[in-house]
Design a protein around this motif. Structure first.
Motif, PDB file in Angstrom:
ATOM      1  N   LYS A   4      -4.769  -9.306  -1.382  1.00  0.00           N
ATOM      2  CA  LYS A   4      -5.015  -8.502  -2.560  1.00  0.00           C
ATOM      3  C   LYS A   4      -5.215  -9.304  -3.844  1.00  0.00           C
ATOM      4  O   LYS A   4      -4.107 -10.292  -3.925  1.00  0.00           O
ATOM      5  N   TYR A  64      -2.621   3.213 -12.352  1.00  0.00           N
ATOM      6  CA  TYR A  64      -2.772   2.120 -13.359  1.00  0.00           C
ATOM      7  C   TYR A  64      -2.228   2.699 -14.745  1.00  0.00           C
ATOM      8  O   TYR A  64      -2.988   3.294 -15.483  1.00  0.00           O
ATOM      9  N   PRO A 108      -6.264  -2.037 -13.658  1.00  0.00           N
ATOM     10  CA  PRO A 108      -7.307  -2.554 -12.630  1.00  0.00           C
ATOM     11  C   PRO A 108      -7.730  -3.784 -12.976  1.00  0.00           C
ATOM     12  O   PRO A 108      -7.981  -4.290 -13.945  1.00  0.00           O
ATOM     13  N   ASP A 140       0.757  -1.201  -0.176  1.00  0.00           N
ATOM     14  CA  ASP A 140       0.018  -0.013   0.031  1.00  0.00           C
ATOM     15  C   ASP A 140       0.758   1.339   0.041  1.00  0.00           C
ATOM     16  O   ASP A 140       1.518   1.452   1.169  1.00  0.00           O
ATOM     17  N   ASP A 159      -6.110  -5.209  -7.683  1.00  0.00           N
ATOM     18  CA  ASP A 159      -7.248  -4.322  -7.090  1.00  0.00           C
ATOM     19  C   ASP A 159      -6.543  -3.588  -6.061  1.00  0.00           C
ATOM     20  O   ASP A 159      -7.398  -3.009  -5.144  1.00  0.00           O
ATOM     21  N   ASN A 160      -5.445  -3.173  -6.074  1.00  0.00           N
ATOM     22  CA  ASN A 160      -4.667  -2.505  -4.951  1.00  0.00           C
ATOM     23  C   ASN A 160      -5.021  -1.102  -5.468  1.00  0.00           C
ATOM     24  O   ASN A 160      -4.693  -0.374  -6.654  1.00  0.00           O
ATOM     25  N   GLN A 161      -5.691  -0.138  -4.572  1.00  0.00           N
ATOM     26  CA  GLN A 161      -6.193   1.088  -4.862  1.00  0.00           C
ATOM     27  C   GLN A 161      -5.065   2.238  -4.889  1.00  0.00           C
ATOM     28  O   GLN A 161      -5.365   3.259  -5.304  1.00  0.00           O
ATOM     29  N   THR A 162      -3.754   1.850  -4.203  1.00  0.00           N
ATOM     30  CA  THR A 162      -2.737   2.691  -4.201  1.00  0.00           C
ATOM     31  C   THR A 162      -1.935   2.841  -5.444  1.00  0.00           C
ATOM     32  O   THR A 162      -1.062   3.777  -5.333  1.00  0.00           O
ATOM     33  N   ASP A 202     -10.641  -4.962 -12.547  1.00  0.00           N
ATOM     34  CA  ASP A 202     -12.113  -4.696 -13.510  1.00  0.00           C
ATOM     35  C   ASP A 202     -11.979  -4.734 -14.981  1.00  0.00           C
ATOM     36  O   ASP A 202     -12.462  -5.756 -15.580  1.00  0.00           O
TER      37      ASP A 202
END
Length: 595
Positions: free
Chosen positions: A186, A132, A138, A90, A126-129, A140
């Motif tokens: 993750k 991309y 991502p 993170d 899927d790590n939001q930090t 998705d």
């Protein structure tokens, strides 16, 4: 012993040669070429099957090699701790992530060896930090691009997914692997995308001449070289496509680990394509068959003609001998059996001809004597003109001349002179009809002088017939017979009619009188006596004319007597129109064959 009609010896020699050619040349050559062609086709088909199987196995090996390379790359990332830490960490700020990306991920891509079969390598998390970009995407976007969402959510480190796009026209294959070997907090995935040109290069194998299909475990087509199916936008089962009746199908199983389990590569090729080489060789096979036909055919024809023509020539000459034509065969004397037969035939023919000539020489001498005898008989017949009417006429003229002087006496004497003059000119066998009519008129004038009003006559002659020639005194004896035997017994109103006409190239002469006639029995007796040439007997004038007509016109003239008692007599004569040379030829022929 009776000869069998089914014997082979009854077949003509030409047909025997045809039978021999048919069974010894034609059928064996046809069977040989047909068997050769069939065996060649089977061998070519077998060779093509072996070559196609090897080509399909090569496609199998090349495709598994590319897949294994992609799986190997994914495995190297799967066990890379630093990569897992990079995607699992993170980050407190974007700067921290960029520095880490620059120091680790960029160096990682540069240190990996370049593989031409790999198009790209992407990481999903899927790590939001993280930011991309730069090869990180991502999670998705991965879920939207693959077909196996359920398998993806269940996947673990031991499972590898083969992703194929829904649009088959993209020709892309990807290896997707879950990076959960170290950390599972993750979701992390690596996607190794295989170069589409490498896929096309593998499946478009030039040594395989048909269509290639890559089938998944459900039998659906994942990739194909069939140009009619490359534009499909959805999966289709291989069993649903239309196949040709003469199409050959070859299957080979991939069986490369669990990720390609039950996947197969199928190749379809038509028999026509497999036999392309044979079809190209058809001309050569046809030419070879023609040579096999022509060579023995020409030899057989030449050999058969060498004796068939000569045998037929000998047969024709043998048949001519039946018609007394002893002609020699004008041919070179060869040394084979037919040449010896020809020589013997010529020697035999010459001997027969010489023997016939020797025998005929004696017969000709005998015939010559017989001809002279027949000519003497003919001269005797011609000289046997009944002189009674001349003596009677002269006596009547003498008595009338003593009683009174009349001009008609001079006329009668003139007519008598004509008749005597004609009787002295027997050298002329044929005279024009005009001269014969003048002689008949002279005779009838004398007879009318004798009989007075008791005799009358009419003569009708076509002008077109006056110049045609007939035998001398051929009509006069019948006029004489009509006047003496027909009219003289009457008391009055006696009449003689003479008509000469031309119809259908036949000269028709009809002598008709209304005299006393004769009975049917006497008429038949008179006609029968005409057939006997040895005995002249009675009716010398009629027989004389009939015999001469038979000599001049053998089987070519018509003669008939029709008479009824007290009604008169009709004599009909029909003669062909012949020139003098034909008449003389007939006369000589008849004189020669009179026995």
């Amino acid at each position: 012993m009776r000869r069998s009609t089914l014997s082979f010896h009854n077949i003509r020699l030409k047909n025997k040669m045809l039978i021999m050619y048919f069974f010894a040349v034609f059928i064996p050559i046809v069977l040989t070429n047909v068997i050769f062609y069939i065996v060649t086709i089977e061998n070519v088909k077998k060779q093509q099957m072996d070559d196609s199987t090897l080509a399909l196995q090569q496609i199998n090996s090349e495709f598994k090699r590319i897949i294994d390379e992609a799986v190997g790359i994914s495995s190297s990332y799967y066990t890379n701790l630093n990569l897992n830490l990079f995607l699992e960490t993170d980050y407190m700020s974007d700067i921290e992530y960029i520095e880490r990306h620059y120091n680790f991920l960029r160096n990682l891509n540069q240190t990996n060896p370049l593989n031409p079969s790999i198009n790209s390598i992407r990481f999903y998390t899927d790590n939001q930090t993280v930011i991309y970009s730069g090869g990180v995407y991502p999670i998705d976007s991965l879920e939207q691009s693959i077909h196996f969402e359920d398998e993806l959510t269940k996947s673990n480190g031991s499972q590898i997914l083969i992703d194929t796009p829904s649009n088959k026209n993209l020709e892309t294959f990807s290896i997707i692997r879950n990076l959960d070997y170290f950390y599972k907090d993750k979701q992390k995935f690596v996607k190794v995308e295989i170069n589409s040109s490498a896929i096309r290069g593998i499946f478009n194998n030039v040594t395989f001449k048909g269509d290639v299909y890559l089938l998944n475990e459900r039998g659906e087509i994942e990739y194909t070289t069939n140009r009619f199916l490359t534009q499909m936008d959805k999966s289709i089962n291989f069993n649903q496509i239309n196949k040709e009746n003469n199409q050959v199908t070859i299957r080979t199983k991939l069986d490369s680990g669990s990720y390609l389990k039950d996947w197969t590569i199928v190749g379809t090729i038509s028999e026509e394509t497999m036999l392309t080489t044979v079809n190209k060789s058809k001309l050569f096979i046809f030419l070879l068959a023609c040579i096999n036909f022509l060579a023995p055919t020409i030899i057989i024809v030449v050999i058969s003609r060498s004796f068939l023509i000569r045998l037929q020539r000998i047969l024709r000459h043998v048949k001519r001998m039946e018609k007394q034509n002893f002609e020699l065969i004008d041919d070179q004397e060869f040394e084979d059996e037919i040449g010896q037969l020809t020589s013997e035939f010529n020697r035999m023919t010459k001997k027969i001809k010489d023997l016939i000539n020797d025998v005929l020489l004696v017969n000709i001498q005998n015939k010559d004597l017989e001809i002279k005898r027949n000519r003497a008989q003919l001269s005797a017949l011609q000289s046997q003109i009944n002189p009674h009417f001349l003596f009677n006429a002269l006596e009547t003229i003498r008595m009338r001349s003593l009683m009174k002087e009349e001009k008609e006496t001079a006329k009668i004497i003139h007519n008598m002179a004509k008749i005597f003059r004609n009787s002295l000119t027997w050298g002329r066998d044929f005279v024009p009809i005009r001269d014969e009519i003048n002689l008949i008129i002279s005779f009838l004038e004398i007879q009318r002088y004798r009989f007075g009003d008791k005799l009358d006559y009419e003569i009708h002659v076509d002008e077109s017939t006056e110049e045609y020639k007939i035998p001398n005194m051929a009509i006069l004896p019948f006029i004489e017979n009509a006047s003496i035997h027909g009219i003289e017994p009457l008391k009055e109103n006696g009449k003689i009619n003479l008509s000469i006409s031309l119809k259908d190239n036949l000269l028709t002469c009809v002598i008709k009188d209304n005299g006393v006639g004769m009975t049917e029995g006497k008429r038949k007796q008179l006609l029968a006596s005409l057939k006997n040439e040895e005995d002249i007997g009675e009716n010398v004038g009629i027989k004389n004319v009939y015999y001469r007509l038979n000599l001049y016109y053998p089987d070519q003239f018509y003669f008939n007597i029709d008479s009824h008692l007290d009604y008169g007599t009709i004599i009909t004569i029909q003669l062909p129109l012949q020139i003098d040379s034909q008449i003389n030829g007939n006369l000589e022929k008849n004189l020669y064959f009179i026995k």
